[in-house]
Design a protein around this motif. Structure first.
Motif, PDB file in Angstrom:
ATOM      1  N   ILE A   1       0.765  -1.207   0.110  1.00 19.90           N
ATOM      2  CA  ILE A   1      -0.014   0.043   0.067  1.00 19.90           C
ATOM      3  C   ILE A   1       0.871   1.228  -0.057  1.00 19.90           C
ATOM      4  O   ILE A   1       0.705   2.140  -0.839  1.00 19.90           O
ATOM      5  CB  ILE A   1      -0.981  -0.123   1.056  1.00 19.90           C
ATOM      6  N   GLY A   2       1.949   1.347   0.656  1.00 22.37           N
ATOM      7  CA  GLY A   2       2.813   2.578   1.033  1.00 22.37           C
ATOM      8  C   GLY A   2       3.372   2.774  -0.248  1.00 22.37           C
ATOM      9  O   GLY A   2       3.595   3.881  -0.612  1.00 22.37           O
ATOM     10  N   VAL A   3       3.920   1.508  -0.884  1.00 20.71           N
ATOM     11  CA  VAL A   3       4.807   1.917  -2.303  1.00 20.71           C
ATOM     12  C   VAL A   3       3.935   2.451  -3.263  1.00 20.71           C
ATOM     13  O   VAL A   3       4.327   3.303  -4.141  1.00 20.71           O
ATOM     14  CB  VAL A   3       5.427   0.528  -2.528  1.00 20.71           C
ATOM     15  N   ILE A   4       2.615   1.753  -3.381  1.00 18.15           N
ATOM     16  CA  ILE A   4       1.616   2.116  -4.446  1.00 18.15           C
ATOM     17  C   ILE A   4       1.447   3.724  -4.151  1.00 18.15           C
ATOM     18  O   ILE A   4       1.288   4.574  -4.997  1.00 18.15           O
ATOM     19  CB  ILE A   4       0.544   1.232  -4.234  1.00 18.15           C
ATOM     20  N   ALA A   5       1.246   4.078  -2.999  1.00 19.36           N
ATOM     21  CA  ALA A   5       0.799   5.363  -2.479  1.00 19.36           C
ATOM     22  C   ALA A   5       1.968   6.348  -2.949  1.00 19.36           C
ATOM     23  O   ALA A   5       1.794   7.368  -3.673  1.00 19.36           O
ATOM     24  CB  ALA A   5       0.618   5.792  -1.357  1.00 19.36           C
ATOM     25  N   ASP A   6       3.161   6.006  -2.955  1.00 16.43           N
ATOM     26  CA  ASP A   6       4.398   6.891  -3.184  1.00 16.43           C
ATOM     27  C   ASP A   6       4.548   6.982  -4.694  1.00 16.43           C
ATOM     28  O   ASP A   6       4.751   7.823  -5.292  1.00 16.43           O
ATOM     29  CB  ASP A   6       5.573   6.455  -2.478  1.00 16.43           C
ATOM     30  N   ASP A   7       4.283   5.788  -5.297  1.00 20.05           N
ATOM     31  CA  ASP A   7       4.177   5.639  -6.889  1.00 20.05           C
ATOM     32  C   ASP A   7       3.365   6.505  -7.341  1.00 20.05           C
ATOM     33  O   ASP A   7       3.535   7.134  -8.578  1.00 20.05           O
ATOM     34  CB  ASP A   7       4.106   4.193  -7.155  1.00 20.05           C
ATOM     35  N   LEU A   8       2.030   6.735  -7.074  1.00 20.95           N
ATOM     36  CA  LEU A   8       0.851   7.408  -7.801  1.00 20.95           C
ATOM     37  C   LEU A   8       0.814   8.492  -7.102  1.00 20.95           C
ATOM     38  O   LEU A   8      -0.222   9.356  -7.506  1.00 20.95           O
ATOM     39  CB  LEU A   8      -0.237   6.443  -7.558  1.00 20.95           C
ATOM     40  N   TYR A   9       1.555   8.789  -6.027  1.00 21.42           N
ATOM     41  CA  TYR A   9       1.527  10.169  -5.452  1.00 21.42           C
ATOM     42  C   TYR A   9      -0.185  10.574  -4.983  1.00 21.42           C
ATOM     43  O   TYR A   9      -0.664  11.621  -5.051  1.00 21.42           O
ATOM     44  CB  TYR A   9       1.749  11.383  -6.505  1.00 21.42           C
TER      45      TYR A   9
END
Length: 209
Positions: free
Chosen positions: A165-173
């Motif tokens: 979840i955290g990685v996806i959040a950073d990836d998609l801003y």
């Protein structure tokens, strides 16, 4: 002379593309951008003939950025150059307004051909992607993932690749909470209960390797 704006958040890749373009006598790079904000600013200030766009950049990015570009410069041809070879993503990108779709593992000559074609108002899709799109067109089985919104589909693919979840959040801003909301909706729309089922679904439909 075809004036090109290169948009990619990796400087080494931008320089590599610039060098390929420098071998062509009928085109030149007029500007570079490393994020969506710079793309929109360069379009206004440089007025390029074509935008060569990576899908994964700091916000705005991807399909969202394509839609923003269409608002700012409706007639500007957009040629997507990406690592993603999924036909569904290509289809969504083209529907959003891109004139062409190439993968980064293609030959330099194909890139130059695509730039010339798109700059003249044509469309250009890499052959492997075009074949998948043609097959999908005649596929009468409307798979549930085609009903996902563009943002939900972005989250879906990243979950299917095992990203947290955290990685996806950073990836998609976007915020982790927003990612979790999209995850819930994706599972609901696909009729799935767990991430393991989501991964199996993506593999079954050949959306991830």
């Amino acid at each position: 002379m075809i004036q090109i704006l290169i948009a990619d958040d990796h400087a080494i890749f931008r320089q590599g593309v610039r060098r390929v373009i420098e071998f062509a006598a009928d085109m030149r790079v007029v500007s570079e951008a490393s994020n969506g904000r710079e793309v929109l600013e360069s379009i206004r200030s440089q007025e390029p003939d074509i935008l060569l766009l990576d899908l994964a950049m700091p916000s705005p990015s991807g399909i969202e950025l394509i839609k923003r570009v269409r608002e700012v410069a409706p007639s500007l041809p957009i040629l997507v150059l990406t690592v993603h070879n999924e036909s569904e993503l290509a289809s969504r990108t083209i529907r959003a307004g891109a004139a062409g779709y190439l993968t980064k593992d293609g030959e330099p000559e194909l890139l130059l051909d695509a730039i010339r074609t798109v700059s003249k108002g044509g469309n250009y899709v890499a052959q492997p992607i075009a074949a998948k799109l043609l097959y999908d067109r005649f596929d009468r089985d409307a798979a549930p993932h085609r009903l996902l919104s563009d943002r939900e589909y972005q989250v879906f693919l990243r979950l299917a690749r095992g990203l947290g979840i955290g990685v996806i959040a950073d990836d998609l801003y976007i915020s982790p909470k927003t990612v979790s909301t999209h995850k819930f909706r994706v599972l609901q729309k696909l009729g799935l209960k767990t991430e393991a089922e989501l991964v199996r679904y993506a593999i079954r439909h050949q959306l991830v390797d």
